[in-house]
Write a protein that holds these residues in place. Structure first.
Motif, PDB file in Angstrom:
ATOM      1  N   LEU A   7      63.517  -7.605  28.707  1.00  0.00           N
ATOM      2  CA  LEU A   7      64.531  -6.592  29.002  1.00  0.00           C
ATOM      3  C   LEU A   7      64.001  -5.535  29.959  1.00  0.00           C
ATOM      4  N   SER A   8      62.754  -5.152  29.776  1.00  0.00           N
ATOM      5  CA  SER A   8      62.136  -4.176  30.671  1.00  0.00           C
ATOM      6  C   SER A   8      62.038  -4.730  32.091  1.00  0.00           C
ATOM      7  N   ALA A   9      61.608  -5.964  32.229  1.00  0.00           N
ATOM      8  CA  ALA A   9      61.502  -6.585  33.557  1.00  0.00           C
ATOM      9  C   ALA A   9      62.879  -6.725  34.201  1.00  0.00           C
ATOM     10  N   ALA A  10      63.873  -7.092  33.423  1.00  0.00           N
ATOM     11  CA  ALA A  10      65.228  -7.231  33.961  1.00  0.00           C
ATOM     12  C   ALA A  10      65.762  -5.883  34.422  1.00  0.00           C
ATOM     13  N   PHE A  15      67.172  -2.289  38.802  1.00  0.00           N
ATOM     14  CA  PHE A  15      67.062  -0.961  39.410  1.00  0.00           C
ATOM     15  C   PHE A  15      66.588  -1.057  40.853  1.00  0.00           C
ATOM     16  N   GLU A  16      65.620  -1.932  41.116  1.00  0.00           N
ATOM     17  CA  GLU A  16      65.136  -2.122  42.485  1.00  0.00           C
ATOM     18  C   GLU A  16      66.250  -2.649  43.389  1.00  0.00           C
ATOM     19  N   GLN A  17      67.053  -3.571  42.882  1.00  0.00           N
ATOM     20  CA  GLN A  17      68.160  -4.099  43.674  1.00  0.00           C
ATOM     21  C   GLN A  17      69.194  -3.018  43.958  1.00  0.00           C
ATOM     22  N   LEU A  18      69.463  -2.164  42.974  1.00  0.00           N
ATOM     23  CA  LEU A  18      70.404  -1.072  43.165  1.00  0.00           C
ATOM     24  C   LEU A  18      69.904  -0.091  44.221  1.00  0.00           C
ATOM     25  N   VAL A  19      68.628   0.249  44.160  1.00  0.00           N
ATOM     26  CA  VAL A  19      68.047   1.158  45.153  1.00  0.00           C
ATOM     27  C   VAL A  19      68.102   0.532  46.537  1.00  0.00           C
ATOM     28  N   GLN A  20      67.777  -0.748  46.639  1.00  0.00           N
ATOM     29  CA  GLN A  20      67.799  -1.408  47.941  1.00  0.00           C
ATOM     30  C   GLN A  20      69.215  -1.476  48.489  1.00  0.00           C
ATOM     31  N   LEU A  21      70.184  -1.757  47.653  1.00  0.00           N
ATOM     32  CA  LEU A  21      71.567  -1.837  48.107  1.00  0.00           C
ATOM     33  C   LEU A  21      72.076  -0.476  48.561  1.00  0.00           C
ATOM     34  N   ARG A  22      71.730   0.569  47.824  1.00  0.00           N
ATOM     35  CA  ARG A  22      72.254   1.905  48.108  1.00  0.00           C
ATOM     36  C   ARG A  22      71.489   2.611  49.232  1.00  0.00           C
ATOM     37  N   GLY A  24      68.595   1.201  51.107  1.00  0.00           N
ATOM     38  CA  GLY A  24      67.965   0.355  52.114  1.00  0.00           C
ATOM     39  C   GLY A  24      66.452   0.296  52.008  1.00  0.00           C
ATOM     40  N   PRO A  25      65.807  -0.113  53.074  1.00  0.00           N
ATOM     41  CA  PRO A  25      64.359  -0.306  53.062  1.00  0.00           C
ATOM     42  C   PRO A  25      63.565   0.980  52.818  1.00  0.00           C
ATOM     43  N   VAL A  26      64.089   2.114  53.279  1.00  0.00           N
ATOM     44  CA  VAL A  26      63.373   3.376  53.063  1.00  0.00           C
ATOM     45  C   VAL A  26      63.354   3.729  51.576  1.00  0.00           C
ATOM     46  N   GLY A  27      64.439   3.447  50.885  1.00  0.00           N
ATOM     47  CA  GLY A  27      64.485   3.680  49.442  1.00  0.00           C
ATOM     48  C   GLY A  27      63.511   2.790  48.692  1.00  0.00           C
ATOM     49  N   ILE A  28      63.409   1.536  49.120  1.00  0.00           N
ATOM     50  CA  ILE A  28      62.446   0.622  48.498  1.00  0.00           C
ATOM     51  C   ILE A  28      61.021   1.090  48.763  1.00  0.00           C
ATOM     52  N   ALA A  29      60.753   1.566  49.982  1.00  0.00           N
ATOM     53  CA  ALA A  29      59.409   2.073  50.300  1.00  0.00           C
ATOM     54  C   ALA A  29      59.078   3.281  49.430  1.00  0.00           C
ATOM     55  N   GLY A  30      60.034   4.183  49.242  1.00  0.00           N
ATOM     56  CA  GLY A  30      59.809   5.338  48.378  1.00  0.00           C
ATOM     57  C   GLY A  30      59.564   4.937  46.942  1.00  0.00           C
ATOM     58  N   LEU A  31      60.358   3.982  46.448  1.00  0.00           N
ATOM     59  CA  LEU A  31      60.172   3.495  45.079  1.00  0.00           C
ATOM     60  C   LEU A  31      58.827   2.804  44.923  1.00  0.00           C
TER      61      LEU A  31
END
Length: 62
Positions: A7-10, A15-22, A24-31
């Protein structure tokens, strides 16, 4: 215990997919910077990641 890990991994992947969708790549880099900084106990890296994410959230939508 394996159910909690699953559940934690899911949640993390979702959450990573949500950040990337909302945000983009800069959000993923920050995360990524925030996560690496926390795991490595590097305050500079985690602070940069947190600032990047805060700027992405606070920026007006274009």
């Amino acid at each position: 215990m394996p159910a909690v890990a699953f559940l934690s991994a899911a949640f993390v992947v979702g959450f990573e997919q949500l950040v990337q969708l909302r945000y983009g790549p800069v959000g993923i880099a920050g995360l990524l910077l925030l996560t690496i900084g926390i795991k490595a106990k590097n305050h500079t890296c985690s602070s940069i990641g947190a600032v990047v994410l805060a700027l992405m959230v606070a920026a007006p939508a274009l």
